[in-house]
Scaffold this active site. Structure first.
Site, mmCIF file in Angstrom:
data_model
loop_
_atom_site.group_PDB
_atom_site.id
_atom_site.type_symbol
_atom_site.label_atom_id
_atom_site.label_comp_id
_atom_site.label_asym_id
_atom_site.label_seq_id
_atom_site.Cartn_x
_atom_site.Cartn_y
_atom_site.Cartn_z
ATOM 1 N N SER A 151 0.842 -1.197 0.000
ATOM 2 C CA SER A 151 0.000 0.000 0.000
ATOM 3 C C SER A 151 0.872 1.240 0.000
ATOM 4 O O SER A 151 2.003 1.221 0.501
ATOM 5 C CB SER A 151 -0.891 0.002 1.251
ATOM 6 O OG SER A 151 -1.507 1.259 1.434
ATOM 7 N N TYR A 162 -1.953 -0.354 10.096
ATOM 8 C CA TYR A 162 -1.873 -0.800 8.711
ATOM 9 C C TYR A 162 -0.573 -0.332 8.056
ATOM 10 O O TYR A 162 0.115 -1.111 7.385
ATOM 11 C CB TYR A 162 -3.078 -0.265 7.945
ATOM 12 C CG TYR A 162 -3.227 -0.815 6.541
ATOM 13 C CD1 TYR A 162 -3.661 -2.109 6.328
ATOM 14 C CD2 TYR A 162 -2.952 -0.011 5.436
ATOM 15 C CE1 TYR A 162 -3.815 -2.611 5.043
ATOM 16 C CE2 TYR A 162 -3.111 -0.498 4.149
ATOM 17 C CZ TYR A 162 -3.541 -1.803 3.954
ATOM 18 O OH TYR A 162 -3.680 -2.288 2.678
#
Length: 229
Positions: free
Chosen positions: A134, A147
């Site tokens: 990501s 995350y």
């Protein structure tokens, strides 16, 4: 193929099956895997090898690798698409349980996949491994601590492994899909219009080539590029 029951992983399974690959689909839900298999067979491909497994079951990963060796003798590619968003919250308020579960899914499980599947990829003439990352791994943002940390760790892990693979036939890379029309994205940005985002199928079409023997990159982070329109 981890994360096969939905989102990008689901689309990657369908694309690989349509290309004639023997696909091992891994996800927690047996029901979702069976629905995926039905869809693949209805499209004239498959059947899939279905593996209901929570990738936080680390011993289960080891057992799976042993079973795949017994059945197939090797694997040619690994697509690690499973991921957990965790809870978007101020870092100082992140609960230990949430942090541990997010890191377990996004980082530790992938380390266990590398450990268990490296010997199987080594038995292939051109083993390929791709891990979904990501943009927040390198560009952290407020409230995304769990995350972002897990994906940053994943990137460091995969690039370290890739450096070790230079003298082998295995190639390991990262794929950054960017904003995609998935349930995870909807949880993170509930006010966003999903129709403005690329579909998992569009994204999968650019991930799948990284699994092919003719992809020579190693240690790269390949980002999805949306075409015109």
């Amino acid at each position: 193929m981890t994360g096969a029951s939905r989102g990008i992983g689901h689309a990657v399974v369908q694309a690989c099956a349509a290309a004639g690959d023997q696909v091992i689909a891994i996800a927690r839900s047996q029901k979702a895997l069976e629905a995926l298999d039905d869809a693949v067979q209805a499209a004239g491909a498959g059947p899939l090898t279905l593996v209901p497994l929570d990738i936080k079951d680390y011993e289960g990963i080891d057992r799976l690798a042993a079973a795949l060796y017994e059945r197939f003798g090797r694997i040619d590619a690994l697509a690690a698409c499973a991921g957990a968003l965790g809870t978007l919250t101020p870092t100082h308020q992140a609960t230990p349980k949430m942090m541990e579960e997010t890191l377990a899914t996004n980082l530790i499980a992938n380390a266990r996949l590398i450990r268990a599947f490296h010997p199987l990829l080594q038995l292939s003439a051109a083993g390929r491994a791709v891990f979904v990352t990501s943009g927040v791994a390198t560009r952290p943002r407020a409230y995304w601590g769990a995350y972002a940390a897990s994906k940053a760790g994943l990137e460091a892990l995969v690039k370290t492994w890739a450096d070790e693979l230079e003298i082998t036939a295995i190639k390991a890379n990262l794929f950054s899909p960017g904003p995609t029309r998935t349930q995870m994205r909807a949880r993170a940005f509930p006010g966003e219009d999903p129709m403005t985002l690329p579909t998992p199928e569009e994204v999968a079409a650019q991930l799948v080539p990284l699994l092919r023997p003719d992809f020579a990159g190693n240690g790269q982070t390949v980002a999805f590029v949306r075409g015109p329109g």
